[in-house]
Structure formats: structure tokens, C-alpha cells
Write a protein that holds these residues in place. Structure first.
Motif, PDB file in Angstrom:
ATOM      1  N   THR A  36       0.806  -1.218   0.000  1.00 24.54           N
ATOM      2  CA  THR A  36       0.000   0.000   0.000  1.00 24.54           C
ATOM      3  C   THR A  36       0.842   1.271   0.000  1.00 24.54           C
ATOM      4  O   THR A  36       0.299   2.359  -0.179  1.00 24.54           O
ATOM      5  CB  THR A  36      -0.926   0.011   1.227  1.00 24.54           C
ATOM      6  N   THR A  37       2.154   1.148   0.224  1.00 26.07           N
ATOM      7  CA  THR A  37       2.993   2.339   0.183  1.00 26.07           C
ATOM      8  C   THR A  37       3.408   2.638  -1.250  1.00 26.07           C
ATOM      9  O   THR A  37       3.475   1.750  -2.095  1.00 26.07           O
ATOM     10  CB  THR A  37       4.261   2.176   1.041  1.00 26.07           C
ATOM     11  N   ARG A  38       3.696   3.893  -1.504  1.00 24.10           N
ATOM     12  CA  ARG A  38       4.101   4.313  -2.853  1.00 24.10           C
ATOM     13  C   ARG A  38       5.624   4.323  -2.916  1.00 24.10           C
ATOM     14  O   ARG A  38       6.264   5.367  -2.867  1.00 24.10           O
ATOM     15  CB  ARG A  38       3.513   5.682  -3.170  1.00 24.10           C
ATOM     16  N   ARG A  89       2.002  -3.893   7.159  1.00 27.26           N
ATOM     17  CA  ARG A  89       1.016  -2.813   7.190  1.00 27.26           C
ATOM     18  C   ARG A  89       1.655  -1.559   7.791  1.00 27.26           C
ATOM     19  O   ARG A  89       2.610  -1.650   8.565  1.00 27.26           O
ATOM     20  CB  ARG A  89      -0.198  -3.212   8.031  1.00 27.26           C
TER      21      ARG A  89
END
Length: 254
Positions: free
Chosen positions: A175-177, A213
Motif C-alpha cells: 500500500t505504500t508508494r 502494514r
């Protein structure tokens, strides 16, 4: 209330870590290049400051505005994925400017006040690539490896004055860029000769067996800041924890 300054709070780990410390009742100074775009809700215990860790004047202004700090979390970072031979050296230097020299500069800016008070904690966020270097991330891995050695040395240096230095090593968080904060496209860094090699690696990114997460990283930072022992490393996320357990030299230093 204790006060913490966190870099790179516009998204990802930094954003979640700021939320965690706010929930715990800390005074939080959340920094980012464009604080006006912060997704953090207004709070009497939150201050937003502009900070570019690659600029000495920006660091000086932020530290002066922040005042006394009980903890510093160096989270701001940029990523690059691609074959090293195709990665322009200008971009390699850019990665090091943020991930390595930016962290060092932030540490140098806060150490005098912590040393004078003989109290404080510095947490440097690296990556699980320091536990198991991965292909197609050589420059990024090198920039984070440098901070691992730097922080280990700093822990000895500052421990004499009652100041602690810690490492948090996040695993892979889809979910991180990871590389979205650069202007270099991944496809431009994968020459045709690397296509067959890269395909299964990118497939693994798309469907990893274990993931980290943002909350895992925030919890690890929380634990590291509150730790009064000589422990240096906090792997964050189940994949990072598994990698650390596989390395006797690393697990011995946890």
C-alpha cells in the motif's frame, strides 16, 4: 507531554506513526514538504511543519520552530526500482541525498539539544532489504544499509550521554508508494536484457506471501521510542520479522 518530530508524514509509515503518537497523547510535529496538503486531522497536540531533509536551511528552520524534542523519527525516504546499470547516477545521488545524507543531517541537527539534556531517542527507519538485499533495488538498498551502520555506531556514541539511537526495519508494504515520489519510471530502468529476470520479481511484488502494514511500522516505532534497553533493531511486519529470524547475526543484535 513528550514531543516527537517525524519526517515524511504526508503518507504511508510517517502518516500512520504520527496518528499513533497522537493517539498515545504525545505532542506530534509532523513534517513534510507540503504541510498544507496533510491528511492529518486538526489537533491541539499536532503541529505541521514544512521540511525538506535535503536542504540545510529547511532543516534548520524546522528544528528551530520545533523547539525541544524528546524523540526524532527519520522516516522520509524515496525509492527506486530497476536494474542498476540503467539507473542514472544523478538519481542514485538523489536517493542518497534523502535516504542517507538527509537522515544524517537531521540527526546532527537534534543531537546537541538531546546531548545537553542527556535524554532523547532517535529512530531511523530503514528497510527489510538490509536484512535480505533484493534484486532491482541496489541503490535503495545501499542507501539504507549505510544508515544501518551509521545508527549502530551512533548508538554507541550517544549512549554515553543518555541518548538512544534505534532502527526500525519495515518489510514490504504494497500500500505504500515505494517509487511514486520520484520522477523516474520503473519501465525506463528495466532494459530488454533484464525483462525475463525481472518478470517473476514483479509478479512476487503483486502477490507477496507476507506483507507489512503501516500500523506494523507505527507499532515498531512506538516500541523503539519507549525502549530503555540497548536493543538496536525492530523488524516491522511479519515478513521483516521472518527475515530477521533467519539471520543469526541480525537476530543476535535485536
Amino acid at each position: 507531554m513528550p514531543t516527537i518530530l517525524i519526517t515524511g508524514c504526508s503518507s504511508g509509515y510517517g502518516l500512520e506513526t504520527a496518528r499513533r503518537f497522537l493517539d498515545e497523547g504525545w505532542e506530534v510535529i509532523a513534517t513534510m514538504r507540503r504541510p498544507e496538503a496533510s491528511p492529518l486531522p486538526a489537533s491541539d497536540h499536532l503541529r505541521l511543519l514544512a521540511l525538506d531533509v535535503t536542504r540545510a536551511d529547511s532543516i534548520a528552520a524546522a528544528i528551530a520552530a520545533a523547539g525541544p524534542l524528546d524523540a526524532l523519527v527519520n522516516n522520509a525516504g524515496i525509492g527506486v526500482v530497476g536494474a542498476f546499470e540503467a539507473t542514472p547516477m544523478a538519481h542514485v545521488r538523489r536517493v542518497f541525498d534523502t535516504n542517507t545524507f538527509g537522515v544524517m543531517a537531521m540527526c546532527q541537527a537534534v543531537i546537541p539539544q538531546m546531548r545537553a539534556r542527556r535524554a532523547g531517542t532517535i529512530v531511523n527507519v530503514t528497510s527489510s532489504v538490509t536484512l535480505a538485499p533484493m534484486p532491482l533495488a541496489a541503490a535503495y538498498t545501499a542507501s539504507k544499509m549505510a544508515i544501518e551502520g551509521f545508527t549502530g555506531s551512533l548508538a554507541h556514541e550517544l549512549g554515553h550521554f543518555g541518548v538512544r539511537a534505534k532502527l526500525v526495519e519495515p518489510g514490504y508494504a504494497p500500500t505504500t508508494r515505494f517509487a511514486a515520489n520520484t520522477d523516474v519510471k520503473v519501465e525506463d530502468l528495466i532494459p530488454e536484457s533484464y525483462s525475463a529476470f525481472a518478470a517473476p520479481i514483479f509478479a512476487g511484488f503483486a502477490n507477496p506471501p507476507l506483507v507489512t502494514r503501516e500500523a506494523d511500522v507505527a507499532e515498531a516505532v512506538w516500541q523503539a521510542v519507549g525502549d530503555s534497553t540497548g536493543r538496536l533493531r525492530w523488524p516491522a511486519g511479519p515478513d521483516a520479522v521472518a527475515l530477521a529470524a533467519q539471520s543469526p547475526s541480525t537476530s543476535a543484535m535485536l
